[in-house]
Scaffold this motif. Structure first.
Motif: not given
Length: 227
Positions: A205-211, A76-77, A79-85
């Motif tokens: 980019i940092a926000v996408a990873m942090i969220q 899930l981590m 997956f979400l990181m890829s979709l956010n970025m």
């Protein structure tokens, strides 16, 4: 016809096919598959190191019963990181900017943690609704408050992720529009605005990873209460 700023968050459709379905498949194509060799490439080694470090840090406060979720949380981590970025690339779409997508991820996982708690330790799970030593007149009020706080958790997970990504994308869109409009009128100001846009992109980019990490971390905290 002038378009709205929020049109960028509408799921695009090509030849009758919603591109949000392709966006969900794309992250899994970006990750290299394990090779049948003792010596792997640098990308696979970096991925394994990241997943191992993240999983060890995430599961450290959990009991042994929660370690069964290691694969789900790590996947899930990523997956979400890829979709956010994904939405930071040109001519792309961010599926996690849709509240329905985030709630579709948050509600089933949150419900699974609640059902696990009800099955394994029903007394402790129900005890959260009424702390010990509560005065009798406050019992109905506390039960209602705790019930609302329980059901608000998946909504908070989805809204937090949606709001952060939406705000960042809107701000980038506004600054880029201002830089393009000022290019002919005030080139110096346009250059400075472009520098701010570049810095904001790095921050996004940092926000996408942090969220993505915050989403999974809060889910692991919910799981910790029920295992």
């Amino acid at each position: 016809m002038a378009t709205s700023l929020f049109d960028q968050f509408i799921s695009p459709v090509l030849l009758g096919i919603p591109l949000i379905a392709l966006a969900f498949v794309l992250p899994w194509l970006l990750f290299p598959a394990p090779a049948h060799r003792w010596i792997t490439n640098r990308l696979l080694t970096l991925q394994n190191s990241f997943v191992g470090t993240f999983t060890a840090q995430l599961l450290k406060p959990l009991n042994m019963g929660g370690h069964k979720w290691a694969l789900i949380l790590a996947a899930l981590m990523l997956f979400l990181m890829s979709l956010n970025m994904l939405g930071l690339l040109p001519y792309t779409f961010t599926p996690t900017a849709q509240l329905s997508v985030n709630l579709g991820l948050a509600v089933p996982l949150w419900l699974a943690t609640v059902l696990i708690g009800m099955r394994n330790q029903p007394t402790k799970s129900l005890a959260h609704f009424l702390p010990e030593g509560t005065p009798i007149p406050l019992i109905p009020i506390l039960i209602i408050i705790e019930t609302i706080s329980l059901f608000i958790r998946p909504v908070a997970l989805g809204v937090r992720l949606t709001a952060n990504l939406t705000a960042g994308h809107l701000l980038m869109h506004l600054i880029s529009t201002a830089a393009y409009s000022l290019l002919c009128l005030m080139p110096t100001v346009a250059i400075l605005t472009t520098v701010v846009l570049f810095m904001l992109t790095v921050l996004e980019i940092a926000v996408a990873m942090i969220q993505a990490y915050v989403f999974v971390l809060l889910l692991s905290l919910y799981l910790q209460e029920n295992v």
